[in-house]
Design a protein around this motif. Structure first.
Motif, PDB file in Angstrom:
ATOM      1  N   VAL A 114       5.096 -12.132 -15.497  1.00 26.67           N
ATOM      2  CA  VAL A 114       3.778 -11.668 -15.065  1.00 26.67           C
ATOM      3  C   VAL A 114       3.490 -10.340 -15.764  1.00 26.67           C
ATOM      4  O   VAL A 114       4.287  -9.394 -15.673  1.00 26.67           O
ATOM      5  CB  VAL A 114       3.729 -11.484 -13.536  1.00 26.67           C
ATOM      6  CG1 VAL A 114       2.337 -11.018 -13.097  1.00 26.67           C
ATOM      7  CG2 VAL A 114       4.101 -12.783 -12.830  1.00 26.67           C
ATOM      8  N   VAL A 115       2.373 -10.273 -16.473  1.00 25.78           N
ATOM      9  CA  VAL A 115       1.993  -9.065 -17.209  1.00 25.78           C
ATOM     10  C   VAL A 115       0.855  -8.372 -16.455  1.00 25.78           C
ATOM     11  O   VAL A 115      -0.168  -8.990 -16.162  1.00 25.78           O
ATOM     12  CB  VAL A 115       1.552  -9.396 -18.651  1.00 25.78           C
ATOM     13  CG1 VAL A 115       1.229  -8.120 -19.430  1.00 25.78           C
ATOM     14  CG2 VAL A 115       2.628 -10.212 -19.366  1.00 25.78           C
ATOM     15  N   LEU A 116       1.081  -7.105 -16.140  1.00 23.12           N
ATOM     16  CA  LEU A 116       0.095  -6.320 -15.395  1.00 23.12           C
ATOM     17  C   LEU A 116      -0.583  -5.315 -16.316  1.00 23.12           C
ATOM     18  O   LEU A 116       0.042  -4.772 -17.230  1.00 23.12           O
ATOM     19  CB  LEU A 116       0.777  -5.556 -14.249  1.00 23.12           C
ATOM     20  CG  LEU A 116       1.609  -6.369 -13.263  1.00 23.12           C
ATOM     21  CD1 LEU A 116       2.261  -5.448 -12.243  1.00 23.12           C
ATOM     22  CD2 LEU A 116       0.751  -7.414 -12.566  1.00 23.12           C
ATOM     23  N   SER A 117      -1.851  -5.064 -16.049  1.00 22.26           N
ATOM     24  CA  SER A 117      -2.591  -4.019 -16.747  1.00 22.26           C
ATOM     25  C   SER A 117      -3.148  -3.072 -15.693  1.00 22.26           C
ATOM     26  O   SER A 117      -4.050  -3.424 -14.936  1.00 22.26           O
ATOM     27  CB  SER A 117      -3.730  -4.634 -17.572  1.00 22.26           C
ATOM     28  OG  SER A 117      -4.437  -3.634 -18.258  1.00 22.26           O
ATOM     29  N   MET A 118      -2.546  -1.866 -15.646  1.00 20.13           N
ATOM     30  CA  MET A 118      -2.922  -0.903 -14.607  1.00 20.13           C
ATOM     31  C   MET A 118      -3.154   0.463 -15.242  1.00 20.13           C
ATOM     32  O   MET A 118      -2.258   1.006 -15.898  1.00 20.13           O
ATOM     33  CB  MET A 118      -1.815  -0.780 -13.552  1.00 20.13           C
ATOM     34  CG  MET A 118      -1.453  -2.074 -12.865  1.00 20.13           C
ATOM     35  SD  MET A 118      -0.200  -1.849 -11.555  1.00 20.13           S
ATOM     36  CE  MET A 118       1.258  -1.515 -12.529  1.00 20.13           C
TER      37      MET A 118
ATOM     38  N   ASP B 186       0.732  -2.058  -2.671  1.00 19.54           N
ATOM     39  CA  ASP B 186      -0.201  -1.047  -3.176  1.00 19.54           C
ATOM     40  C   ASP B 186       0.133  -0.803  -4.646  1.00 19.54           C
ATOM     41  O   ASP B 186       1.164  -0.208  -4.965  1.00 19.54           O
ATOM     42  CB  ASP B 186      -0.050   0.237  -2.357  1.00 19.54           C
ATOM     43  CG  ASP B 186      -1.072   1.297  -2.731  1.00 19.54           C
ATOM     44  OD1 ASP B 186      -1.273   1.530  -3.945  1.00 19.54           O
ATOM     45  OD2 ASP B 186      -1.661   1.905  -1.825  1.00 19.54           O
ATOM     46  N   ASP B 187      -0.726  -1.274  -5.545  1.00 29.29           N
ATOM     47  CA  ASP B 187      -0.418  -1.176  -6.973  1.00 29.29           C
ATOM     48  C   ASP B 187      -0.375   0.266  -7.465  1.00 29.29           C
ATOM     49  O   ASP B 187       0.411   0.599  -8.359  1.00 29.29           O
ATOM     50  CB  ASP B 187      -1.427  -1.982  -7.796  1.00 29.29           C
ATOM     51  CG  ASP B 187      -2.866  -1.589  -7.507  1.00 29.29           C
ATOM     52  OD1 ASP B 187      -3.265  -1.625  -6.325  1.00 29.29           O
ATOM     53  OD2 ASP B 187      -3.605  -1.250  -8.453  1.00 29.29           O
ATOM     54  N   GLY B 188      -1.192   1.152  -6.880  1.00 30.60           N
ATOM     55  CA  GLY B 188      -1.191   2.559  -7.286  1.00 30.60           C
ATOM     56  C   GLY B 188       0.129   3.237  -6.970  1.00 30.60           C
ATOM     57  O   GLY B 188       0.715   3.929  -7.816  1.00 30.60           O
ATOM     58  N   LEU B 189       0.614   3.043  -5.749  1.00 27.97           N
ATOM     59  CA  LEU B 189       1.906   3.619  -5.355  1.00 27.97           C
ATOM     60  C   LEU B 189       3.037   3.029  -6.198  1.00 27.97           C
ATOM     61  O   LEU B 189       3.960   3.741  -6.611  1.00 27.97           O
ATOM     62  CB  LEU B 189       2.177   3.347  -3.871  1.00 27.97           C
ATOM     63  CG  LEU B 189       1.327   4.102  -2.860  1.00 27.97           C
ATOM     64  CD1 LEU B 189       1.658   3.652  -1.441  1.00 27.97           C
ATOM     65  CD2 LEU B 189       1.546   5.602  -2.998  1.00 27.97           C
ATOM     66  N   MET B 190       2.947   1.753  -6.445  1.00 31.44           N
ATOM     67  CA  MET B 190       3.985   1.071  -7.208  1.00 31.44           C
ATOM     68  C   MET B 190       4.052   1.621  -8.636  1.00 31.44           C
ATOM     69  O   MET B 190       5.125   1.922  -9.155  1.00 31.44           O
ATOM     70  CB  MET B 190       3.693  -0.423  -7.230  1.00 31.44           C
ATOM     71  CG  MET B 190       4.854  -1.283  -7.619  1.00 31.44           C
ATOM     72  SD  MET B 190       4.406  -3.051  -7.491  1.00 31.44           S
ATOM     73  CE  MET B 190       3.408  -3.215  -8.984  1.00 31.44           C
ATOM     74  N   LEU B 191       2.885   1.782  -9.285  1.00 31.51           N
ATOM     75  CA  LEU B 191       2.843   2.295 -10.656  1.00 31.51           C
ATOM     76  C   LEU B 191       3.358   3.733 -10.716  1.00 31.51           C
ATOM     77  O   LEU B 191       4.113   4.095 -11.631  1.00 31.51           O
ATOM     78  CB  LEU B 191       1.417   2.234 -11.204  1.00 31.51           C
ATOM     79  CG  LEU B 191       1.229   2.745 -12.640  1.00 31.51           C
ATOM     80  CD1 LEU B 191       2.044   1.886 -13.615  1.00 31.51           C
ATOM     81  CD2 LEU B 191      -0.243   2.728 -13.016  1.00 31.51           C
TER      82      LEU B 191
ATOM     83  N   GLY C 221       2.093  -9.953  -2.736  1.00 33.43           N
ATOM     84  CA  GLY C 221       0.784 -10.063  -3.357  1.00 33.43           C
ATOM     85  C   GLY C 221       0.349  -8.750  -3.975  1.00 33.43           C
ATOM     86  O   GLY C 221       0.607  -7.678  -3.424  1.00 33.43           O
ATOM     87  N   LEU C 222      -0.299  -8.842  -5.126  1.00 34.94           N
ATOM     88  CA  LEU C 222      -0.897  -7.704  -5.805  1.00 34.94           C
ATOM     89  C   LEU C 222      -2.372  -8.011  -6.042  1.00 34.94           C
ATOM     90  O   LEU C 222      -2.756  -9.188  -6.110  1.00 34.94           O
ATOM     91  CB  LEU C 222      -0.219  -7.473  -7.160  1.00 34.94           C
ATOM     92  CG  LEU C 222       1.146  -6.778  -7.146  1.00 34.94           C
ATOM     93  CD1 LEU C 222       1.840  -6.946  -8.496  1.00 34.94           C
ATOM     94  CD2 LEU C 222       0.990  -5.302  -6.795  1.00 34.94           C
TER      95      LEU C 222
END
Length: 200
Positions: free
Chosen positions: A130-134, A187-192, A59-60
């Protein structure tokens, strides 16, 4: 005057039932149930986008998911042979980097896909882009299945079990039980940050 006394009697009984004040215990129970349901809904303060990569449900934060699309051609990049980058994909006229998220998380390719239950099959979409915007950056990845966005109570998030692979655990903030599935919260921040380091 009606020719159907049985109908008149039934109508009278219904009118009496509707006109009768509710029993105080029944009213108290109903009020308690409504209050409990309202509390449960208020506790669902976070929203999670749930998807599957191979044998793992993950999950994100739903807020970073920009689009979920049918799979489309991915154009490989010359001189880029690293496992993380699949190539470029055209998303509404914009070329977007497509990454192999399972490579970053080191999810075992040999691991069998989980079987769908009959109840859950209808609510799960097959392979999707799946397209992410971070942080003003767009990235895409291919998921094997998508379960969509779900609200949840952060108090119900458990610790990451020791059996999770070290690479996945490094990006995980916890585990959430959802419809007989264990969903790893990423964790989206760590992943990015990790993706950008490897792209650079």
């Amino acid at each position: 005057m009606t020719d159907h006394p049985a109908i008149d009697a039934s109508a009278s009984a219904v009118a009496q039932l509707l006109g009768r004040a509710p029993d105080s215990d029944a009213l108290s129970r109903a009020t308690g149930e409504v209050a409990t349901q309202a509390d449960d809904l208020r506790a669902l303060t976070r929203s999670l986008f749930v998807f599957r990569l191979r044998g793992e449900w993950l999950g994100l934060p739903a807020a970073i998911v920009d689009e979920v699309l049918e799979p489309r051609p991915i154009h490989s990049l010359p001189h880029r042979r690293e496992g993380l980058v699949r190539g470029l994909v055209n998303v509404r006229g914009q070329l977007t980097v497509c990454v192999a998220l399972e490579s970053l998380l080191q999810i075992d390719a040999a691991r069998a896909d989980p079987e769908r239950s009959a109840a859950g099959a209808a609510s799960v979409l097959g392979r999707r882009l799946v397209v992410l915007s971070m942080q003003d950056q767009r990235l895409a990845f291919e998921s094997d299945e998508v379960h969509g966005a779900h609200r949840y109570d952060p108090a119900l998030v458990g610790e990451v079990p020791g059996t999770v692979a070290l690479a996945s655990a490094a990006f995980s903030t916890g585990v959430l039980a959802m419809q007989a599935r264990s969903v790893g919260l990423l964790d989206d921040g760590l992943m990015l940050s990790a993706i950008n380091r490897r792209l650079g």
